[in-house]
Write an enzyme that holds these catalytic residues in place. Structure first.
Site, PDB file in Angstrom:
ATOM      1  N   TYR A 119     -13.096   8.770 -13.134  1.00 24.26           N
ATOM      2  CA  TYR A 119     -12.879   7.351 -12.680  1.00 24.26           C
ATOM      3  C   TYR A 119     -13.673   6.522 -13.671  1.00 24.26           C
ATOM      4  O   TYR A 119     -13.053   5.360 -13.824  1.00 24.26           O
ATOM      5  CB  TYR A 119     -13.996   7.477 -11.258  1.00 24.26           C
ATOM      6  CG  TYR A 119     -14.110   5.924 -10.554  1.00 24.26           C
ATOM      7  CD1 TYR A 119     -12.998   5.502  -9.946  1.00 24.26           C
ATOM      8  CD2 TYR A 119     -15.169   5.155 -10.830  1.00 24.26           C
ATOM      9  CE1 TYR A 119     -13.226   4.323  -9.272  1.00 24.26           C
ATOM     10  CE2 TYR A 119     -15.249   3.947 -10.154  1.00 24.26           C
ATOM     11  CZ  TYR A 119     -14.263   3.549  -9.373  1.00 24.26           C
ATOM     12  OH  TYR A 119     -14.309   2.307  -8.814  1.00 24.26           O
ATOM     13  N   ASP A 158       0.919  -1.281  -0.019  1.00 22.88           N
ATOM     14  CA  ASP A 158       0.100   0.074  -0.030  1.00 22.88           C
ATOM     15  C   ASP A 158       1.011   1.141   0.065  1.00 22.88           C
ATOM     16  O   ASP A 158       1.978   1.310   0.403  1.00 22.88           O
ATOM     17  CB  ASP A 158      -0.772  -0.068   1.307  1.00 22.88           C
ATOM     18  CG  ASP A 158      -2.281   0.920   0.989  1.00 22.88           C
ATOM     19  OD1 ASP A 158      -3.246   0.447   0.954  1.00 22.88           O
ATOM     20  OD2 ASP A 158      -2.050   2.109   1.029  1.00 22.88           O
ATOM     21  N   PRO A 212     -13.658   1.742   4.054  1.00 27.91           N
ATOM     22  CA  PRO A 212     -13.520   2.957   4.427  1.00 27.91           C
ATOM     23  C   PRO A 212     -13.543   4.208   3.620  1.00 27.91           C
ATOM     24  O   PRO A 212     -13.904   5.175   3.701  1.00 27.91           O
ATOM     25  CB  PRO A 212     -11.975   2.807   5.196  1.00 27.91           C
ATOM     26  CG  PRO A 212     -11.612   1.413   5.527  1.00 27.91           C
ATOM     27  CD  PRO A 212     -12.672   0.612   4.406  1.00 27.91           C
TER      28      PRO A 212
HETATM   29  N1  LIG Z   1     -15.694   0.469  -2.492  1.00 27.44           N
HETATM   30  C1  LIG Z   1     -16.589   0.418  -3.577  1.00 27.44           C
HETATM   31  O1  LIG Z   1     -17.730   0.553  -3.532  1.00 27.44           O
HETATM   32  C2  LIG Z   1     -15.739  -0.209  -4.907  1.00 27.44           C
HETATM   33  C3  LIG Z   1     -16.789  -0.423  -5.779  1.00 27.44           C
HETATM   34  C4  LIG Z   1     -16.176  -0.898  -7.063  1.00 27.44           C
HETATM   35  C5  LIG Z   1     -14.611  -0.686  -7.225  1.00 27.44           C
HETATM   36  N2  LIG Z   1     -13.968  -0.629  -6.087  1.00 27.44           N
HETATM   37  C6  LIG Z   1     -12.423  -0.303  -6.307  1.00 27.44           C
HETATM   38  O2  LIG Z   1     -11.866  -1.125  -5.512  1.00 27.44           O
HETATM   39  C7  LIG Z   1     -10.583  -0.482  -5.115  1.00 27.44           C
HETATM   40  C8  LIG Z   1     -10.428  -0.414  -3.516  1.00 27.44           C
HETATM   41  O3  LIG Z   1     -11.151   0.681  -3.237  1.00 27.44           O
HETATM   42  P1  LIG Z   1     -11.514   0.760  -1.795  1.00 27.44           P
HETATM   43  O4  LIG Z   1     -13.242   1.053  -1.640  1.00 27.44           O
HETATM   44  O5  LIG Z   1     -11.101  -0.218  -0.858  1.00 27.44           O
HETATM   45  O6  LIG Z   1     -10.789   2.088  -1.301  1.00 27.44           O
HETATM   46  P2  LIG Z   1     -10.121   2.616   0.046  1.00 27.44           P
HETATM   47  O7  LIG Z   1      -9.926   4.036  -0.074  1.00 27.44           O
HETATM   48  O8  LIG Z   1     -10.896   2.150   1.015  1.00 27.44           O
HETATM   49  O9  LIG Z   1      -8.750   1.835  -0.168  1.00 27.44           O
HETATM   50  C9  LIG Z   1      -7.723   2.309  -0.969  1.00 27.44           C
HETATM   51  C10 LIG Z   1      -6.473   1.839  -0.722  1.00 27.44           C
HETATM   52  O10 LIG Z   1      -5.853   1.865  -1.814  1.00 27.44           O
HETATM   53  C11 LIG Z   1      -4.482   2.807  -1.320  1.00 27.44           C
HETATM   54  N3  LIG Z   1      -3.877   3.450  -2.283  1.00 27.44           N
HETATM   55  C12 LIG Z   1      -4.350   4.875  -2.889  1.00 27.44           C
HETATM   56  N4  LIG Z   1      -3.683   5.344  -3.667  1.00 27.44           N
HETATM   57  C13 LIG Z   1      -2.539   4.284  -3.968  1.00 27.44           C
HETATM   58  C14 LIG Z   1      -1.499   4.309  -4.669  1.00 27.44           C
HETATM   59  N5  LIG Z   1      -1.168   5.234  -5.522  1.00 27.44           N
HETATM   60  N6  LIG Z   1      -0.560   3.274  -4.547  1.00 27.44           N
HETATM   61  C15 LIG Z   1      -0.653   2.316  -3.727  1.00 27.44           C
HETATM   62  N7  LIG Z   1      -2.066   2.126  -3.020  1.00 27.44           N
HETATM   63  C16 LIG Z   1      -2.758   3.224  -3.280  1.00 27.44           C
HETATM   64  C17 LIG Z   1      -5.090   3.612  -0.031  1.00 27.44           C
HETATM   65  O11 LIG Z   1      -3.994   3.906   0.626  1.00 27.44           O
HETATM   66  C18 LIG Z   1      -5.964   2.503   0.587  1.00 27.44           C
HETATM   67  O12 LIG Z   1      -5.207   1.737   1.251  1.00 27.44           O
HETATM   68  C19 LIG Z   1     -10.411   0.711  -6.203  1.00 27.44           C
HETATM   69  O13 LIG Z   1      -9.873   0.481  -7.293  1.00 27.44           O
HETATM   70  C20 LIG Z   1     -12.028   0.880  -6.276  1.00 27.44           C
HETATM   71  O14 LIG Z   1     -12.103   1.900  -7.414  1.00 27.44           O
HETATM   72  C21 LIG Z   1     -14.402  -0.208  -4.897  1.00 27.44           C
END
Ligand SMILES: NC(=O)c1ccc[n+]([C@@H]2O[C@H](COP(=O)([O-])OP(=O)(O)OC[C@H]3O[C@@H](n4cnc5c(N)ncnc54)[C@H](O)[C@@H]3O)[C@@H](O)[C@H]2O)c1
Length: 263
Positions: A158, A41, A194
């Protein structure tokens, strides 16, 4: 170098953005299935905490700070995995950001940041990990979104990035056919993380997801990853796996989530 197949407990997985949220759920599921796990991360503290949690459960795990948009950090992380375990079987490109903005209101810096993390980050990851993935006949799992195949109001960068990630997934599956490295995209709907809670709170919904149905857990996405890399998932390649309770085939998001307000 060890080839893939054989015991699952010999196999190694690397997940990006795994310090919290969906990436952490994926790391937990892979660990539960017997994988050794590299938890990476950009937030090194969260990555450390996640790896410690897995180690306390008896999992062979280590953490590494990795900004997915930085090729130097990718090289160092993959080298650390090779040094520790001598192989890599599964790469999960999960790290992503989802800032809001229409075509008009998105500025150039925001567009570049989203593309650098959500698209270039995944490409750098697969490119850097390929020498090991080829030896293992391994898997690349990209975390897209159901917005990989449909637009959403006010999510210009996005949605564009997640569509590009689907294109990259199909391209990689084609380029790597003869190497027997498979590449898939998981397309979740809403996942309780989160990051999503922060986004919804900023949009005036501090209680999200209270009262909603069909919200996915991070570990359910992790279980889908485990399926895709298991023998049962062998015939899937270049595919999109929707985990959104059917949101992508309905025109009424509110029906899926039992949402009363306009969205
Ligand atoms: N939560 C949802 O509803 C949802 C739905 C569809 C897709 N997604 C996808 O799932 C993935 C994770 O989302 P999430 O909801 O867990 O988000 P989150 O913000 O809870 O967690 C994201 C993590 O990625 C890390 N991160 C951010 N920029 C980074 C970088 N440059 N290099 C490495 N790590 C980095 C952050 O520190 C964090 O720990 C994303 O690709 C998001 O688009 C999420």
């Amino acid at each position: 170098m060890i080839r893939s197949g054989g015991r699952i407990e010999d196999r190694v997985a690397l997940t990006t953005g795994a310090g919290r949220g969906l990436g952490l759920g994926i790391a937990r599921s892979l660990a539960g299935a017997g994988f050794k796990v590299a938890v990476t991360d950009i937030d090194a503290e969260n990555a450390d905490r996640a790896a410690s949690e897995l180690r306390s459960l008896g999992v062979d795990a280590f953490s590494s700070r990795l900004d997915v948009a930085d090729s130097t950090e990718w090289k160092a992380t993959v080298a650390a995995v090779e040094k520790r375990w001598g192989r890599l079987d599964v790469l999960v490109n999960n790290a992503g950001i989802s800032p809001r903005g229409t075509v008009e209101s998105t500025d150039e810096a925001l567009w570049d940041a989203v593309m650098a993390i959500n698209v270039k980050g995944a490409w750098l990851g697969m490119k850097t990990a390929l020498p090991l993935l080829k030896i293992a006949h391994g898997h690349i799992i990209n975390i897209g979104s159901n917005l990989s195949t449909r637009p959403a109001r006010g999510m210009c960068a996005y949605c564009s990035s997640k569509a590009a990630l689907l294109g990259l997934t199909r391209q990689a599956a084609l380029d790597l056919l003869d190497d027997e490295v498979r590449c898939m995209l998981i397309a979740p709907g809403w996942v309780d993380t989160p990051g999503e809670r922060e986004i919804q709170a900023r949009a005036g919904r501090p209680d999200w997801p209270r009262g909603l149905r069909n919200i996915t857990d991070p570990e359910q996405v992790g279980d889908a990853v485990v399926f895709l890399v298991s023998p049962a998932g062998r015939r899937l390649n270049g595919s999109i796996l929707y985990l959104d309770s059917g949101q992508h085939i309905v025109d009424d998001v509110k029906r899926i989530y039992n949402l009363n307000e306009e969205f």
